[in-house]
Design a protein around this motif. Sequence first.
Motif, PDB file in Angstrom:
ATOM      1  N   MET A 185       5.112   5.729  75.179  1.00  0.00           N
ATOM      2  CA  MET A 185       6.408   5.352  74.295  1.00  0.00           C
ATOM      3  C   MET A 185       7.326   4.621  75.035  1.00  0.00           C
ATOM      4  N   LYS A 186       7.571   5.120  76.285  1.00  0.00           N
ATOM      5  CA  LYS A 186       8.658   4.417  77.294  1.00  0.00           C
ATOM      6  C   LYS A 186       8.123   3.086  77.585  1.00  0.00           C
ATOM      7  N   ASP A 187       6.859   2.928  77.829  1.00  0.00           N
ATOM      8  CA  ASP A 187       6.191   1.709  78.342  1.00  0.00           C
ATOM      9  C   ASP A 187       6.652   0.738  77.014  1.00  0.00           C
ATOM     10  N   ASP A 188       6.100   1.175  75.747  1.00  0.00           N
ATOM     11  CA  ASP A 188       6.292   0.383  74.377  1.00  0.00           C
ATOM     12  C   ASP A 188       7.861  -0.115  74.596  1.00  0.00           C
ATOM     13  N   PHE A 189       8.746   0.731  74.674  1.00  0.00           N
ATOM     14  CA  PHE A 189       9.867   0.716  74.614  1.00  0.00           C
ATOM     15  C   PHE A 189      10.375  -0.336  75.657  1.00  0.00           C
ATOM     16  N   LEU A 190      10.093  -0.427  76.734  1.00  0.00           N
ATOM     17  CA  LEU A 190      10.348  -1.411  78.061  1.00  0.00           C
ATOM     18  C   LEU A 190       9.737  -2.713  77.571  1.00  0.00           C
ATOM     19  N   ARG A 191       8.485  -2.749  77.033  1.00  0.00           N
ATOM     20  CA  ARG A 191       7.676  -4.105  76.645  1.00  0.00           C
ATOM     21  C   ARG A 191       8.677  -4.672  75.445  1.00  0.00           C
ATOM     22  N   PHE A 192       9.111  -3.825  74.592  1.00  0.00           N
ATOM     23  CA  PHE A 192      10.074  -4.286  73.250  1.00  0.00           C
ATOM     24  C   PHE A 192      11.299  -4.607  74.075  1.00  0.00           C
ATOM     25  N   ASP A 193      11.883  -4.096  75.038  1.00  0.00           N
ATOM     26  CA  ASP A 193      12.973  -4.569  75.501  1.00  0.00           C
ATOM     27  C   ASP A 193      13.066  -5.799  76.367  1.00  0.00           C
ATOM     28  N   THR A 194      12.102  -6.045  76.870  1.00  0.00           N
ATOM     29  CA  THR A 194      11.855  -7.327  77.496  1.00  0.00           C
ATOM     30  C   THR A 194      11.915  -8.519  76.558  1.00  0.00           C
ATOM     31  N   MET A 195      11.622  -8.282  75.123  1.00  0.00           N
ATOM     32  CA  MET A 195      11.799  -9.258  74.093  1.00  0.00           C
ATOM     33  C   MET A 195      13.093  -9.254  73.466  1.00  0.00           C
ATOM     34  N   PHE A 196      13.982  -8.483  73.937  1.00  0.00           N
ATOM     35  CA  PHE A 196      15.296  -8.064  73.154  1.00  0.00           C
ATOM     36  C   PHE A 196      16.062  -9.282  73.043  1.00  0.00           C
ATOM     37  N   PRO A 197      16.091 -10.113  74.147  1.00  0.00           N
ATOM     38  CA  PRO A 197      16.914 -11.365  74.264  1.00  0.00           C
ATOM     39  C   PRO A 197      16.321 -12.421  73.357  1.00  0.00           C
ATOM     40  N   LEU A 198      15.293 -12.559  73.062  1.00  0.00           N
ATOM     41  CA  LEU A 198      14.498 -13.452  72.134  1.00  0.00           C
ATOM     42  C   LEU A 198      14.846 -12.990  70.618  1.00  0.00           C
ATOM     43  N   GLN A 202      17.031 -14.485  67.360  1.00  0.00           N
ATOM     44  CA  GLN A 202      16.210 -14.657  66.164  1.00  0.00           C
ATOM     45  C   GLN A 202      15.232 -15.418  66.183  1.00  0.00           C
ATOM     46  N   THR A 203      14.360 -15.627  67.294  1.00  0.00           N
ATOM     47  CA  THR A 203      13.135 -16.360  67.538  1.00  0.00           C
ATOM     48  C   THR A 203      12.238 -15.688  66.408  1.00  0.00           C
ATOM     49  N   PRO A 204      11.582 -16.568  65.762  1.00  0.00           N
ATOM     50  CA  PRO A 204      10.574 -16.042  64.992  1.00  0.00           C
ATOM     51  C   PRO A 204       9.242 -15.117  65.272  1.00  0.00           C
ATOM     52  N   LEU A 205       9.257 -13.863  64.901  1.00  0.00           N
ATOM     53  CA  LEU A 205       8.357 -12.906  65.484  1.00  0.00           C
ATOM     54  C   LEU A 205       7.156 -13.517  65.870  1.00  0.00           C
ATOM     55  N   TRP A 206       6.242 -14.556  65.011  1.00  0.00           N
ATOM     56  CA  TRP A 206       5.180 -15.111  65.294  1.00  0.00           C
ATOM     57  C   TRP A 206       4.896 -15.678  66.693  1.00  0.00           C
ATOM     58  N   THR A 211       4.865  -8.415  70.005  1.00  0.00           N
ATOM     59  CA  THR A 211       6.285  -7.706  69.633  1.00  0.00           C
ATOM     60  C   THR A 211       6.322  -6.792  68.560  1.00  0.00           C
ATOM     61  N   GLU A 212       5.820  -7.707  67.375  1.00  0.00           N
ATOM     62  CA  GLU A 212       6.088  -7.114  66.122  1.00  0.00           C
ATOM     63  C   GLU A 212       5.021  -5.501  66.038  1.00  0.00           C
ATOM     64  N   ALA A 213       3.991  -5.798  66.547  1.00  0.00           N
ATOM     65  CA  ALA A 213       3.104  -4.359  66.657  1.00  0.00           C
ATOM     66  C   ALA A 213       3.636  -3.378  67.498  1.00  0.00           C
ATOM     67  N   THR A 214       4.311  -3.782  68.673  1.00  0.00           N
ATOM     68  CA  THR A 214       4.709  -2.878  69.562  1.00  0.00           C
ATOM     69  C   THR A 214       5.969  -2.246  68.753  1.00  0.00           C
ATOM     70  N   ARG A 215       6.792  -3.191  68.183  1.00  0.00           N
ATOM     71  CA  ARG A 215       7.959  -2.330  67.334  1.00  0.00           C
ATOM     72  C   ARG A 215       7.714  -1.572  66.544  1.00  0.00           C
ATOM     73  N   LEU A 216       6.649  -1.664  65.693  1.00  0.00           N
ATOM     74  CA  LEU A 216       6.018  -0.890  64.575  1.00  0.00           C
ATOM     75  C   LEU A 216       5.595   0.378  65.214  1.00  0.00           C
ATOM     76  N   LYS A 217       4.823   0.255  66.154  1.00  0.00           N
ATOM     77  CA  LYS A 217       4.476   1.675  66.913  1.00  0.00           C
ATOM     78  C   LYS A 217       5.658   2.501  67.339  1.00  0.00           C
ATOM     79  N   LEU A 218       6.647   1.791  67.817  1.00  0.00           N
ATOM     80  CA  LEU A 218       7.649   2.529  68.051  1.00  0.00           C
ATOM     81  C   LEU A 218       8.467   3.339  66.882  1.00  0.00           C
ATOM     82  N   ILE A 219       8.481   2.341  66.033  1.00  0.00           N
ATOM     83  CA  ILE A 219       9.398   2.745  64.781  1.00  0.00           C
ATOM     84  C   ILE A 219       8.588   3.910  63.865  1.00  0.00           C
TER      85      ILE A 219
END
Length: 485
Positions: A185-198, A202-206, A211-219
């Motif tokens: 979970m922490k690794d997913d969090f860090l992966r999500f965090d890498t994309m945080f600036p983008l 408001q960079t399009p998720l696609w 990132t969207e899948a990782t975020r879903l897993k975290l949620i």
Amino acid sequence: VLVLLRGRTRRVGEPPLITGWIPYLGKALEFRKDAHAFLEEQRRRHGDVFTVYIKGNYMTFIMNPLMYPNIIKHGRQLDFHKFTNVVAPYTFGYPPVDDVRFPGLGDKISSSFHLLQGSNLTLLTESMMANLMAVFRQDYLNEASDHWRTGLAYDFCTSVMFEATFLTMYGRPPSGWRHPGMGPMKDDFLRFDTMFPLLIAQTPLWLLGNTEATRLKLINHFLPQKMSQWSNRSKFIQQRAETFDQYDTLKDMDKAAHHFAILWAAVGNTAPATFWSMYYLMSHPEALQTVRQEIQDVLNQSGVQICCDRDIVLSRDQLDRLLYLESAINESLRLSTASMNIRVVEEDFHLRLDSERSVAVRKGDIIALYPQSVHMDPEVYEDPQSFRFDRFLVDGRERTDFYKDGQRLKFYLMPFGSGSTMCPGRHFAINEIKQFLCLLLVYFDLDLDHQQRTTLDCSRAGLGILQPTKDVHFRYRLRTATDHH
Ligand code: HEM
């Protein structure tokens, strides 16, 4: 078309306007490359106040900290929440809080923030102490031998702070005290965090890969049916969960996304802040020694015998007495923070800067404070690039007088933002970093190889505590009973 391409022109009374020649992007590329250097250059050319066109926004930067009080006290014409109501929902994946479907939700969320402070801070701090101790004991104090072990400092801080904060905020699982799957979970969090600036941009998720899948897993970790089985959760999260349950219009996934956003707020900055405190102390052995002695003195005063098979408990009151430690943490925050304070202009008006000057600003423009420019100002902080662990101490008390142009500054250290939008978790954050460092320094000898150096990764400038460009190896060894005397 020409007007669109050229953007707007400066009106009488408005600050100098810096647009760049690239339509839409304006000065975004230069700003992203090195925001601090870019803003300092503009200040040299245009003075304390100027407007920069960045990615479709006109941003007026106020570079003189003597003007900060006038900006920060503005309530009516400068709004913060418009910005968070768009950007945060996009980033974390919940519907905008100010939507008509959720009447009063924004206010209820804001009113939960007091549960991070006052008497609740004492409870949170006690709970964090127990959880940190449990993680340390299970993962790092389990080997009786006193041989040197190696670790990666950023990884170490992130793992410990992530799990201990999670347990403190959201509670313990139905069986055992550790949630299964914390590492992934922490690794997913860090992966999500890498994309945080983008995401914030408001960079399009696609465009953002998984990132969207990782975020879903975290949620998914925070779905109400899971959370309801956890015990010992903080009052803060408890109250928020009860608030969300009052809204039939919020789906389970929406509630979970709100809880996930709080996890990011609680760990996203705290983990790198903890790292920098640990890193600077390890690279300044004399500072480390003074801070360690202070901790031991406070523990000894309360008659605590320090040895590795006994748990350490530091109350909120004891933590408040660790002034060298607090100064070292504040100094680390000064050096590593690059957050931006933003307000949106509600209507055209004249913004008062000081007793003589005001500038015209337009509705929809952004007013920005960039505290790093104060933190790195040699007039405010002598030799600003260097780590001086006792910079915020004078005569055994906290030092609060810092000056610019001979005038005392009200705002000189702003890692947590300012005014009405100041971070509600700031006291908890300082306490948990203190607790982490107390355990680390009391239980372990630490050693940072001389070649092991890292620097601040400026690519996230504007968004909070900067991360290190690379992790560093360190050595640690259990201290023996004689070391403690
Ligand atoms: C907001 C910094 C730790 C909860 C913020 C803001 C900053 C910040 C700069 C935005 C303020 C503004 O724009 O004026 C930090 C830093 C931390 C830290 C540097 C650690 C060193 C925490 C912790 C928690 C927390 C531990 C919770 C347990 C929040 C929340 C908000 C926030 C909920 C949003 C407030 C709102 O919407 O009005 N933080 N924070 N923060 N922080 Fe922190």
